[in-house]
Design an enzyme around this catalytic site. Structure first.
Site, mmCIF file in Angstrom:
data_model
loop_
_atom_site.group_PDB
_atom_site.id
_atom_site.type_symbol
_atom_site.label_atom_id
_atom_site.label_comp_id
_atom_site.label_asym_id
_atom_site.label_seq_id
_atom_site.Cartn_x
_atom_site.Cartn_y
_atom_site.Cartn_z
ATOM 1 N N LYS A 189 0.840 -1.208 0.000
ATOM 2 C CA LYS A 189 0.000 0.000 0.000
ATOM 3 C C LYS A 189 0.877 1.262 0.000
ATOM 4 O O LYS A 189 0.549 2.267 -0.644
ATOM 5 C CB LYS A 189 -0.904 -0.002 1.222
ATOM 6 C CG LYS A 189 -1.747 1.269 1.408
ATOM 7 C CD LYS A 189 -2.656 1.563 0.219
ATOM 8 C CE LYS A 189 -3.812 2.486 0.570
ATOM 9 N NZ LYS A 189 -3.458 3.722 1.241
ATOM 10 N N GLU A 196 1.213 6.790 -6.623
ATOM 11 C CA GLU A 196 0.121 7.772 -6.740
ATOM 12 C C GLU A 196 0.676 9.200 -6.737
ATOM 13 O O GLU A 196 0.292 10.027 -7.568
ATOM 14 C CB GLU A 196 -0.829 7.552 -5.560
ATOM 15 C CG GLU A 196 -1.944 8.556 -5.394
ATOM 16 C CD GLU A 196 -2.615 8.383 -4.007
ATOM 17 O OE1 GLU A 196 -3.003 7.247 -3.661
ATOM 18 O OE2 GLU A 196 -2.716 9.387 -3.267
#
Lengths: 333, 333, 333, 333
Positions: A189, A196
């Site tokens: 993650k 991102e």
């Protein structure tokens, strides 16, 4: 199956709602009694203390903690663990630093308590769209929780299947992965968020260059006055760079072409930082992910001290006086 | 309507095929007679010289040049222009530097010849998927060519509509845009490619950190051995970072988890360079797009001279001897 | 005064020599008996075990540990501390991570043992040129050691005095600083090395651009064939960029214009990494220092996995085949 | 010998003064009659028009143009060239883009006029310290001007000689270099300035991290309150990073520890930009020099549009609200 949830903010609350809607049962606890009442109205069983929360869970218990990473998650898990028994499982679904997972997992293991870390992506869209989950922990424990993960995951939907994956783990196409031992979930993650940042910055810089193509610092026949909303939209269709982030950008620009309601100060959460730390620990060059992080740091300062050092040197060797006002895209001759 | 096409490589050929399949007519020319014959078999009208090509086009002519950017495009357009008449239009659909468009457009205008620049995205997928087109030129000329663009564009398909665009230019949702005057098309395409570099590098760095999470330079309980193919796939589903580029990455990793068939030398075309040049001309910081470009430069060298300078300094102040073999992720104490 | 030294490598040995030459006495210990014998020949008092080393030191003892940062320093200090008494001082003069200093200092304080961290710069030149020292610790302890620091420091020499420093701490102009509490010394040394990386990379990139100005990828009338050794030398004289690092570069290039004896693999020690970590912890953008670090990481790899990911994407969307051989400065059209 | 000087700003005026003081004669011209009068008082021969200026020069004439790079230099050289004869030489000593030199040199050559480009470093210090000069042009012409260059150069002074240079061009140690054909002088000066940006940014970032080591975002026992003026000074003495730029920094910090009189907006001249462009043309990765340039661009903006794009995306996927006030060094959990 039954899941306990501690922390009923946007993420925790919607996770419970998605579970309850799909036939699971939930016991919920939050410091904020109103949040508990709200979820109870949506079909969960409320608890007003941590003790009551634990008491209401069937053994072996499964308790998901969904709190801001850091101190509050740490102390909550410590308090929770004191109330739990061997064979129970604590799930940290927040944005915890993966090395904290590794440490915690070891400590809990000594008392027979299982620990699972879940990197949970989905934001405000997760309730309807489902959550992409990156999971770390022992296989048997993760398998035991599979009904929960299977319900929270977005499912295959109408996203085209990737060729060559026919014989692979079918959970992946449902949108969740058992990535490895404790810590692996939050590690993956973390990298997701690091990427991102990089993707966002790449689009952001591109639109910035388009926006500034009209600057008077350029020769008149080299200036353009672009419609950024239209450009974002056209790139969604048949170009090389469509993405969900571009979809969001197109929506935002259609709504507010100058984005003037945004201050320009950009927050960062810990994952972008830890991603760079991980790159450094592994001696992997990660220029783009780092530059994206630093751009956010810079956005939150009026000026850096570094800039004053530059000006002081320039005054020292050249007698240069810096401007008191911003801008001037043109170089000073 | 009728379109002439010069340059029948992968892009030019497939553009003609998509037009012919959809009821347009095409006159085609290429130095390679076999390429001409191939397209003729697919329904186009072949020409064996530039003169014949021009003669076969109906007035006002529309001739699309689809050649590698640079010298060959320049000389071809010059030769073509000499054969054309006022009112005809030359379309440069290649990866031309937008400042060359501006210059050329001015020169052609003096002779009454129109010029349209089209940044064409679609690659090997365009024949079926359609081409995203970014167009620069005079409005009347671009409008005249609309039937061509409308057919080449991917169309709205099943891509969700962006809210708030109901009253806007409907061509955008079909996948093409009249971005501005001459040069605007290639400018927007340039930025598209610049962003593409940045996005690619962001994913690449993220996967690199995942890959190296198993390095022995890390403490044993901080190592992970990740399945990159599964991670790429799971991120396609419900995460924040799905994109077409991620789809391609997932496909590639499913097929070849170590990607060992790739040399690691990465080419760059001109657009990434021009994007950085544009950023500099506008005084826009573009760290990520630049870092992505430099990573490609670096990939194509065994070593830089810069690295030897570093080693020479290190030997000078510290007597350090550099290793003769690569790697060592650990810092040297 | 008397100083004990553990670790008689290049740095530790020369520090002892400089002290003995200037009238101090030294007790020395090293795992390597030959190193001990060598220093004994130079006037130090040798010890063949840690116990003997401690026994030969006058109370309150002052023992300087000069070992590679990390495990060996940690275990040596632990062993040493067990043999020492309240009031004694342990000096870590190596390249220790400053957070380890903070931790160690606290642990030793409980037993009444003082701890001083000294970032020591000087490399192979220190014996004659003196050592620039950045010192952290309690004031009284640092003051007690002042005769040692004063002797090791380079002294004012003929370096021009900085105006406006007349009333300031005179030690600074001698080349040593008590920078703050425990950890401050290594923190300042860490930043010194971080800056060093950035400076080195700046020169390195500049010379790389000069070197490649002769590439055939450039138009013939835009190529230059520069004499880098002469350019390095001329910049030493009256330009804005003279420095000791440039002096070393000039010497290296005069000796070996192509620097072909260097492999191009460039090591990094921990300080560059910790500098970036510190920047991240403080949310300070540090693009240049980070880029300098990443350039070293990249230099030690044949190729990154990131580059293979890029090629895999390029093959996916464009059918691009990457070259099997390096270089090609020209963009691919 | 005699030299004509056009442009009597800080640089041009002091160059003339240094020549006249050392027995050369000078004819001077400037649009500003007061500047001409000032130099006349210092021993130069003034001219009130360009024609008078040319008329007063002995053949073959040598005229140095010292004006801001760009339009004004271009038009002045054009006007001057019209008045000059074959065999005369025009020297451009400003910060001209080297490709303009190449173009100009060719045009002037057709008329038999020589052209020499001189990158001149020295700033406000040059009058006394001398000028480091990087010279491009034909050998015979550069040799003819040697008495001028020899006087303007700083001379060997007491800067230590670099070993191994005994048989090399003695002009280098005087502080000037004939770097190559026309354009080479400004190319080398461009790289000099590019490196200067990188060096400055490296120091600036280092001091910024030191400065922010006291931020409350850090744990209390990991904070330091450093005296930056003392640190700058100590690094001048025996460290690896002494330089003239560090000398200037130490002076500035001694005078004004917080540098609060500087706005933080940092100008850039063209050389930093052209350096990056050159790197791109040569496919040389130049991360540090580029990051240094972009830091200046960023310093001159309140916020970038890129930052607003980031915030718009964050609001889109996570409902995040950005702060209205700057800072917050801590990551948002």
């Amino acid at each position: 199956m039954q899941l306990g949830m501690i922390g009923l903010g946007r993420m925790g609350g919607n996770i419970v709602r998605r579970l309850v809607r799909n036939g699971h049962s939930a016991v919920v606890y939050d410091k904020d009694a109103k949040a508990v009442a709200g979820l109870a109205a949506d079909g969960a069983q409320g608890a007003s203390t941590l003790e009551e929360f634990v008491a209401k869970l069937d053994k072996p218990r499964a308790a998901w903690v969904m709190l801001p990473a850091g101190r509050i998650t740490e102390t909550t898990i410590e308090a929770l663990a004191k109330l739990m028994d061997a064979g129970d499982v604590i799930i940290d679904g927040g944005n915890t630093f993966w090395q904290d997972d590794v440490r915690r997992g070891k400590a809990l293991k000594e008392r027979g308590i299982h620990y699972v870390d879940v990197g949970t992506s989905g934001g405000v869209w997760g309730l309807d769209r489902g959550y992409c989950m990156m999971i770390g922990g022992d296989k048997a424990v993760v398998d035991r929780l599979d009904p929960i993960f299977g319900t929270l995951a977005p499912g295959a939907g109408d996203i085209p299947r990737t060729p060559g994956r026919e014989d692979r783990d079918p959970r992946i196409e449902q949108g969740y992965i058992h990535a490895g031992p404790i810590g692996a979930g939050h590690f993956v993650k973390m990298i997701h968020n690091g990427i991102e940042y990089g993707l966002m910055q790449a689009y952001a810089e591109g639109f910035d260059i388009l926006k500034n193509a009209s600057t008077e610092a350029l020769p008149a026949d080299h200036r353009f006055d672009f419609d950024l909303a239209d450009i974002a939209e056209v790139w969604r269709r048949g170009s090389v760079i469509p993405s969900w982030l571009l979809d969001l950008t197109s929506t935002a620009l259609a709504d507010s072409p100058a984005l003037s309601e945004y201050s320009g100060f950009v927050e960062d959460s810990g994952e972008g930082r830890w991603t760079v730390n991980a790159a450094i620990d592994e001696a992997v060059p990660a220029e783009v992910l780092t530059a994206a992080l630093f751009a956010r740091f810079r956005s939150r300062k009026e000026h850096t001290f570094a800039e004053k050092i530059l000006s002081a040197m320039r005054a020292g060797f050249g007698g240069h006086k810096e401007p008191k006002q911003p801008d001037a895209s043109k170089p000073k001759a």
